[in-house]
Scaffold this motif. Structure first.
Motif, PDB file in Angstrom:
ATOM      1  N   UNK A  81      -3.250  43.039  46.400  1.00 47.69           N
ATOM      2  CA  UNK A  81      -2.959  41.629  46.698  1.00 47.69           C
ATOM      3  C   UNK A  81      -4.012  40.720  46.084  1.00 47.69           C
ATOM      4  N   UNK A  82      -4.154  40.794  44.766  1.00 44.20           N
ATOM      5  CA  UNK A  82      -5.224  40.038  44.082  1.00 44.20           C
ATOM      6  C   UNK A  82      -5.100  38.533  44.285  1.00 44.20           C
ATOM      7  N   UNK A  83      -3.896  38.062  44.589  1.00 41.62           N
ATOM      8  CA  UNK A  83      -3.725  36.613  44.767  1.00 41.62           C
ATOM      9  C   UNK A  83      -4.442  36.091  46.011  1.00 41.62           C
ATOM     10  N   UNK A  84      -4.819  37.000  46.932  1.00 37.25           N
ATOM     11  CA  UNK A  84      -5.489  36.577  48.162  1.00 37.25           C
ATOM     12  C   UNK A  84      -7.011  36.753  48.131  1.00 37.25           C
ATOM     13  N   UNK A  85      -7.528  37.320  47.032  1.00 38.59           N
ATOM     14  CA  UNK A  85      -8.952  37.631  46.986  1.00 38.59           C
ATOM     15  C   UNK A  85      -9.385  37.681  45.527  1.00 38.59           C
ATOM     16  N   UNK A  86     -10.470  36.993  45.216  1.00 36.92           N
ATOM     17  CA  UNK A  86     -10.980  37.077  43.848  1.00 36.92           C
ATOM     18  C   UNK A  86     -12.257  37.911  43.843  1.00 36.92           C
ATOM     19  N   UNK A  87     -12.755  38.311  42.665  1.00 37.88           N
ATOM     20  CA  UNK A  87     -13.951  39.161  42.635  1.00 37.88           C
ATOM     21  C   UNK A  87     -15.144  38.567  43.382  1.00 37.88           C
ATOM     22  N   UNK A  88     -15.356  37.262  43.223  1.00 39.82           N
ATOM     23  CA  UNK A  88     -16.495  36.634  43.918  1.00 39.82           C
ATOM     24  C   UNK A  88     -16.300  36.694  45.428  1.00 39.82           C
ATOM     25  N   UNK A  89     -15.074  36.469  45.890  1.00 40.71           N
ATOM     26  CA  UNK A  89     -14.781  36.540  47.320  1.00 40.71           C
ATOM     27  C   UNK A  89     -14.965  37.948  47.858  1.00 40.71           C
ATOM     28  N   UNK A  90     -14.555  38.936  47.069  1.00 45.07           N
ATOM     29  CA  UNK A  90     -14.732  40.334  47.473  1.00 45.07           C
ATOM     30  C   UNK A  90     -16.218  40.636  47.673  1.00 45.07           C
ATOM     31  N   UNK A  91     -17.028  40.234  46.719  1.00 50.99           N
ATOM     32  CA  UNK A  91     -18.455  40.527  46.827  1.00 50.99           C
ATOM     33  C   UNK A  91     -19.135  39.687  47.913  1.00 50.99           C
ATOM     34  N   UNK A  92     -18.599  38.507  48.230  1.00 52.99           N
ATOM     35  CA  UNK A  92     -19.141  37.735  49.356  1.00 52.99           C
ATOM     36  C   UNK A  92     -18.964  38.503  50.663  1.00 52.99           C
TER      37      UNK A  92
END
Length: 198
Positions: free
Chosen positions: A174-185
């Motif tokens: 579901x990449x539309x709900x999370x971007x790489x920066x958000x994942x690492x946050x």
């Protein structure tokens, strides 16, 4: 003079064909015949290296795992535990095209492990190795006095393992709900909660 074949390079070439097929068409497409076609080899030439689909899949997955491990080994770790742990976790997360491809292939492989005992054994081996790595991270934080007092290293390792696995699944699916920066946050916030405040 006969051509000298580098057998390890040939096996890697075949494994690359497996990985491309899995990513493009799903794991069930990676039959011995389809892999031979994808690799530009005859069926007989491929069978010289791999007799069955599960042998192909296992070799390809071991190659993928080895590449991730080599990438982690090459990290310029700074000796600051908190930052180094985050850097290692970033190599497991689908933060760029290469790591996204690895995550997509791994998820297809994990799905196959549910019904294929040979694949399940390798999947379990990787799962346990990841858990052990997360546990070593938490234990190192504790031994250096960096972790919150009183934490249970085994429980915290399981929580971190589950968090990283879950983020990989969420982002890959579901990449539309999370971007790489958000994942690492999210990873960073979790690690912050493990660190002592004084």
């Amino acid at each position: 003079m006969p051509k000298i074949v580098d057998h390890e390079k040939r096996k890697e070439h075949i494994a690359e064909a497996v990985l491309r097929l899995i990513r493009r068409e799903g794991i069930d497409s990676a039959s011995v015949r389809r892999v031979a076609e994808e690799a530009g080899l005859t069926l007989g030439a491929l069978r010289h290296y791999f007799d069955a689909q599960h042998d192909l899949l296992a070799y390809a997955m071991r190659l993928l795992i080895a590449r991730v491990g080599a990438r982690i080994e090459r990290l310029p770790l700074a000796g600051q535990m908190r930052a180094d742990i985050e850097a290692i976790i970033a190599q497991l997360a689908p933060l760029d095209e290469e790591r996204l491809a690895e995550a997509e292939i791994w998820l297809a492989f994990a799905g196959k492990a549910v019904s294929d005992p040979a694949i399940r054994a390798l999947s379990q081996e990787v799962h346990e190795a990841l858990f052990d790595a997360f546990k070593r991270m938490i234990v190192a934080l504790c031994e250096r006095g960096l972790a919150r007092p009183g934490i249970d290293p085994e429980l915290e390792a399981r929580l971190l393992h589950a968090l990283v696995d879950g983020l990989v699944v969420h982002y890959t699916t579901y990449a539309e709900h999370l971007d790489p920066a958000g994942l690492m946050r999210i990873v960073s916030a979790h690690l912050d909660g493990l660190i002592r405040r004084d």
